[in-house]
Design an enzyme around this catalytic site. Sequence first.
Site, short mmCIF file in Angstrom:
data_model
loop_
_atom_site.label_atom_id
_atom_site.label_comp_id
_atom_site.label_asym_id
_atom_site.label_seq_id
_atom_site.Cartn_x
_atom_site.Cartn_y
_atom_site.Cartn_z
N CYS A 1 -4.24 3.10 8.05
CA CYS A 1 -3.34 1.83 7.52
C CYS A 1 -2.37 1.61 8.83
O CYS A 1 -1.97 2.33 9.11
CB CYS A 1 -2.56 2.60 6.40
SG CYS A 1 -1.49 1.46 5.46
N CYS B 1 9.87 -5.28 7.88
CA CYS B 1 9.07 -6.32 7.18
C CYS B 1 9.99 -7.62 6.89
O CYS B 1 11.39 -6.96 6.31
CB CYS B 1 8.42 -5.77 6.06
SG CYS B 1 7.27 -6.87 5.01
N CYS C 1 1.60 5.44 -0.29
CA CYS C 1 1.57 3.81 -0.11
C CYS C 1 3.08 3.69 -0.46
O CYS C 1 3.54 4.27 -1.51
CB CYS C 1 0.39 3.41 -1.23
SG CYS C 1 0.62 1.54 -1.08
N CYS D 1 9.16 -1.33 -2.31
CA CYS D 1 8.76 -0.87 -1.19
C CYS D 1 9.90 -0.30 -0.24
O CYS D 1 10.74 -1.29 0.23
CB CYS D 1 7.90 -1.90 -0.58
SG CYS D 1 7.04 -1.60 0.93
N GLU E 1 5.05 3.32 11.78
CA GLU E 1 4.33 4.33 11.29
C GLU E 1 2.87 3.97 11.00
O GLU E 1 2.79 2.85 10.77
CB GLU E 1 4.99 4.99 9.81
CG GLU E 1 6.33 5.49 10.30
CD GLU E 1 7.00 6.54 9.08
OE1 GLU E 1 6.33 6.45 8.06
OE2 GLU E 1 8.22 6.79 9.20
N CYS F 1 9.92 -6.89 -0.74
CA CYS F 1 9.53 -6.55 -2.37
C CYS F 1 10.16 -5.41 -2.67
O CYS F 1 10.56 -4.30 -2.06
CB CYS F 1 8.05 -6.07 -2.04
SG CYS F 1 7.10 -7.45 -1.57
#
Length: 411
Positions: A138, A145, A379, A152, A121, A149
């Site tokens: 962005c 990933c 975010c 996230c 995305e 984290c």
Amino acid sequence: MSSVVVVSSENLDEKQQSLTTSVVQAADKKVNLLGMSRAELEKFFEDLGEKKFRASQVMKWIHQFFVTDFAEMSNISGKLREKLEKICEIKAPEVVHRNYSKDGTRKWVFRVGEGEGSLVETVLIPAEDKTGARKTLCISSQVGCALDCSFCSTGKQGFQRDLTPAEIIGQLWMANYSYMEDVPVAERERTVTNVVMMGMGEPLLNYDAVLSSMRLMLDDFAYGMSKRRVTLSTSGVVPKIDQLAQDIDVALAISLHAPNDELRNELVPINKKYPLQQLIAACQRYLTKDGNESARRHVTIEYVMLEGVNDHPEHAQQLLKLLKNLPSKINLIPFNPFPHAPYGRSSRNRIIAFQKTLSDAGFVCTIRQTRGDDIDAACGQLVGQVADRTRRAEQWQKKVAQRQEILRTQG
């Protein structure tokens, strides 16, 4: 990219020309020019028996006029256009979904491989600032990933693979093109003003492809962006921060989110490998690699505000101490919840009080305005769809199920 045999001179006889054409037609797939740097394109055209300046001509058509049909490249000879059509293509990732928010935010879902597990995305956020209309894109650098984290949603999808330069720069190409689709070619212009390597993935763990893409962003024959308007955000891969300082001059952002090692180990697990003292020292070294009109005047500190976790007054004081010798701007980010997230968003009053402590100490500290909530483009909300090679998604789902079972039995 498959290997392609190319002609080495325009003076080949008919037999040689025929042989070359046959080999080209037998190639697995065409060469995608979209992600090639100027140096790579120059070599490509020299191998074709052409002059190096053809590279800059084609770059302008691709990245400034958003042309994918070689027949439209009017300052290139017909013979070369025909040759390029046979062996090359200009291909951005496939858009499988696009959504435009009522606040002007735009989100794209790109397919970057086979099946539903290869979706990433990209989000464009418009805003007004002292320079006028700003459009910040962005960009994602990985499918999923490799880091985990805890706050996230992207990390909970696991990890599949790195993106190629064409897949990275293709996100910028498509965002610009989305404003130019109905504009005549001669009147098209680059619309995106800022890029943040802050989407899905850890950019410094896909170093070569990200570096190549950022060089295209800065290249005057491509997007011609200012160094200060291209930002790489990292969770803290210390050796690669040092390498980045040697290779390119762009703005640096750190996904910090905690002011002490104990808490950051929990929120950002890579901190166990590269603790805060090492990370801050790497940021200081990055800033000392300065040049004329450098982007390295400060480091942007990203700090997501988690209710009752990292938003206490003592955390603000610890942050002041941690950053006292690092020129930095601090961006406080209200947490954007995702399904089954173990955190809540800090209250507005708590965030403002945290900001005041930092601002009173002399830091430039802003609160990020949440945008694109209605299209899951805020975010921390980019998830795509990932064919997970790490089993992290499976492990996360088990934890969620266990937590729900505990709540059910207690309730």
